[in-house]
Design an enzyme around this catalytic site. Structure first.
Site, PDB file in Angstrom:
ATOM      1  N   MET A  26     -13.137  27.850  20.281  1.00 47.93           N
ATOM      2  CA  MET A  26     -14.112  29.034  19.133  1.00 47.93           C
ATOM      3  C   MET A  26     -15.291  28.875  19.568  1.00 47.93           C
ATOM      4  O   MET A  26     -15.660  27.742  18.863  1.00 47.93           O
ATOM      5  CB  MET A  26     -12.886  28.541  17.726  1.00 47.93           C
ATOM      6  CG  MET A  26     -11.252  29.425  18.249  1.00 47.93           C
ATOM      7  SD  MET A  26     -11.613  30.568  18.570  1.00 47.93           S
ATOM      8  CE  MET A  26     -12.069  31.612  17.316  1.00 47.93           C
TER       9      MET A  26
ATOM     10  N   ASP B 171      -4.656  38.033  18.235  1.00 46.23           N
ATOM     11  CA  ASP B 171      -5.063  36.975  17.840  1.00 46.23           C
ATOM     12  C   ASP B 171      -4.403  37.581  16.317  1.00 46.23           C
ATOM     13  O   ASP B 171      -3.735  38.837  15.841  1.00 46.23           O
ATOM     14  CB  ASP B 171      -6.380  37.996  17.267  1.00 46.23           C
ATOM     15  CG  ASP B 171      -7.848  36.794  18.252  1.00 46.23           C
ATOM     16  OD1 ASP B 171      -7.195  35.839  18.558  1.00 46.23           O
ATOM     17  OD2 ASP B 171      -8.132  37.941  18.815  1.00 46.23           O
TER      18      ASP B 171
ATOM     19  N   ASP C  44     -13.115  32.319  22.398  1.00 47.32           N
ATOM     20  CA  ASP C  44     -13.248  33.310  22.027  1.00 47.32           C
ATOM     21  C   ASP C  44     -13.700  32.900  20.688  1.00 47.32           C
ATOM     22  O   ASP C  44     -14.121  32.843  19.756  1.00 47.32           O
ATOM     23  CB  ASP C  44     -11.605  33.038  21.522  1.00 47.32           C
ATOM     24  CG  ASP C  44     -11.122  34.703  20.595  1.00 47.32           C
ATOM     25  OD1 ASP C  44     -12.147  35.238  20.132  1.00 47.32           O
ATOM     26  OD2 ASP C  44     -10.279  33.851  20.197  1.00 47.32           O
ATOM     27  N   GLY C  45     -14.993  34.549  20.968  1.00 46.51           N
ATOM     28  CA  GLY C  45     -15.802  35.191  19.334  1.00 46.51           C
ATOM     29  C   GLY C  45     -17.729  34.548  19.896  1.00 46.51           C
ATOM     30  O   GLY C  45     -17.842  33.315  20.496  1.00 46.51           O
TER      31      GLY C  45
ATOM     32  N   HIS D 202      -2.744  34.166  20.378  1.00 44.14           N
ATOM     33  CA  HIS D 202      -3.381  33.070  19.691  1.00 44.14           C
ATOM     34  C   HIS D 202      -2.731  32.950  18.697  1.00 44.14           C
ATOM     35  O   HIS D 202      -3.063  33.866  17.970  1.00 44.14           O
ATOM     36  CB  HIS D 202      -4.766  33.202  19.785  1.00 44.14           C
ATOM     37  CG  HIS D 202      -5.413  32.685  18.948  1.00 44.14           C
ATOM     38  ND1 HIS D 202      -7.081  33.016  18.947  1.00 44.14           N
ATOM     39  CD2 HIS D 202      -5.806  31.604  19.100  1.00 44.14           C
ATOM     40  CE1 HIS D 202      -7.490  31.887  18.126  1.00 44.14           C
ATOM     41  NE2 HIS D 202      -7.128  30.741  18.145  1.00 44.14           N
TER      42      HIS D 202
ATOM     43  N   HIS E  18      -5.615  39.750  24.596  1.00 40.66           N
ATOM     44  CA  HIS E  18      -5.259  39.281  24.091  1.00 40.66           C
ATOM     45  C   HIS E  18      -5.108  39.605  22.374  1.00 40.66           C
ATOM     46  O   HIS E  18      -5.382  40.422  21.353  1.00 40.66           O
ATOM     47  CB  HIS E  18      -6.685  38.187  23.484  1.00 40.66           C
ATOM     48  CG  HIS E  18      -7.523  36.788  22.710  1.00 40.66           C
ATOM     49  ND1 HIS E  18      -6.483  35.908  23.493  1.00 40.66           N
ATOM     50  CD2 HIS E  18      -7.766  36.954  21.573  1.00 40.66           C
ATOM     51  CE1 HIS E  18      -7.451  34.784  22.711  1.00 40.66           C
ATOM     52  NE2 HIS E  18      -7.318  35.322  21.352  1.00 40.66           N
TER      53      HIS E  18
ATOM     54  N   SER F 113      -9.311  41.399  23.022  1.00 36.74           N
ATOM     55  CA  SER F 113      -8.928  41.035  22.389  1.00 36.74           C
ATOM     56  C   SER F 113      -8.520  42.700  21.656  1.00 36.74           C
ATOM     57  O   SER F 113     -10.067  43.082  21.065  1.00 36.74           O
ATOM     58  CB  SER F 113      -9.838  40.419  21.042  1.00 36.74           C
ATOM     59  OG  SER F 113      -9.497  40.120  19.898  1.00 36.74           O
TER      60      SER F 113
ATOM     61  N   MET G  90      -3.114  35.927  12.642  1.00 33.21           N
ATOM     62  CA  MET G  90      -3.818  35.706  11.459  1.00 33.21           C
ATOM     63  C   MET G  90      -2.648  35.613  10.532  1.00 33.21           C
ATOM     64  O   MET G  90      -2.011  36.459  10.307  1.00 33.21           O
ATOM     65  CB  MET G  90      -5.241  35.867  11.113  1.00 33.21           C
ATOM     66  CG  MET G  90      -6.191  36.104  12.711  1.00 33.21           C
ATOM     67  SD  MET G  90      -7.374  36.546  11.652  1.00 33.21           S
ATOM     68  CE  MET G  90      -7.835  36.928  13.819  1.00 33.21           C
TER      69      MET G  90
ATOM     70  N   MET H 179      -3.688  31.631  15.074  1.00 39.96           N
ATOM     71  CA  MET H 179      -4.648  31.198  14.243  1.00 39.96           C
ATOM     72  C   MET H 179      -3.628  30.437  12.518  1.00 39.96           C
ATOM     73  O   MET H 179      -4.009  31.444  11.612  1.00 39.96           O
ATOM     74  CB  MET H 179      -5.310  31.730  13.769  1.00 39.96           C
ATOM     75  CG  MET H 179      -6.786  31.594  14.986  1.00 39.96           C
ATOM     76  SD  MET H 179      -7.777  33.166  14.903  1.00 39.96           S
ATOM     77  CE  MET H 179      -7.148  34.191  15.648  1.00 39.96           C
TER      78      MET H 179
END
Length: 232
Positions: free
Chosen positions: A141, A39, A177-178, A70, A37, A12, A41, A72
């Site tokens: 997640m 992210d 992921d996480g 991804h 990846h 990420s 947001m 979010m």
């Protein structure tokens, strides 16, 4: 063509040096990353604000592997075309982000991109069972979305296993992921995950001037995931 379920590591770039994204993306790919990846947001669906379509457009020329975006964000449907045009190879939306996730997956597939659907820690596998025939990937997640560097939620391992059972022989990736690191990678791979997102665990201790650290971190995660997975 057979479906490739070999372990893939997807660093990420939320954990990369924000002042040097191009070099960071090239460095992780040169050091063995399978996917990149991204992210996204919105400060609304999750408590952080990151990359708009222009940023993804800027990342695209540096990505020679596979760019996994991804989202979010909520609402999500209005932004699918923009992220597709920015160069995403896979677009993943959250099942919790809107009232019509089936329509969302249809919209992603209509752009010609791979379609993913994501589950927050409190959302059960049943929420995506009727969406699987439209999905190329389900993202589980293993932290609450919004920030990097959080502690892995161990209860999600059982969810991954139940999801793998629900998927059956469909050609669908399970992404996690996480909190993924060499300790947790073995757990999620054994449960059935094949795409592992890692941020701080990949970027810690390295830099574009010391990219070999990224390589060592990626190899450690991959080797941890492969060992238990092959033993199942």
């Amino acid at each position: 063509m057979t479906f490739d379920r070999t372990i893939k590591i997807a660093p990420s770039i939320l954990s990369a040096d924000f002042a040097n994204f191009g070099a960071e993306i090239r460095a992780i790919q040169n050091q063995g990353a399978d996917w990149v990846h991204v992210d996204v947001m919105d400060g609304h669906f999750v408590p952080n604000l990151t990359f708009g379509p222009p940023a993804v457009t800027a990342f695209r020329p540096h990505v020679t592997t596979f760019m996994d975006v991804h989202l979010m964000i909520a609402p999500v449907d209005a932004y699918i075309d923009a992220y597709a045009e920015a160069g995403a190879d896979m677009i993943t939306a959250h099942v919790e982000a809107g009232p019509h996730p089936h329509r969302t997956l249809q919209a992603i597939r209509a752009t010609g991109k791979k379609a993913g659907i994501a589950l927050n820690p409190g959302t059960p596998v049943e929420a995506v069972e009727y969406l699987l025939d439209l999905a190329d990937m389900v993202l589980v997640m293993t932290v609450n979305p919004g920030f990097g560097g959080q502690k892995f939620i161990h209860s999600q391992v059982d969810k991954i296993a139940r999801l793998r059972g629900a998927i059956g022989d469909r050609p669908i990736h399970i992404q996690v992921d996480g909190g993924v690191d060499p300790k947790t990678a073995s757990l999620v791979a054994k449960a059935g995950a094949d795409v592992l997102v890692a941020g701080s665990a990949v970027f810690k201790g390295g830099s574009v001037g010391q990219p070999e650290v990224y390589g060592a971190n990626i190899r450690a995660i991959r080797e941890a995931a492969r060992g238990p997975a092959q033993a199942v």
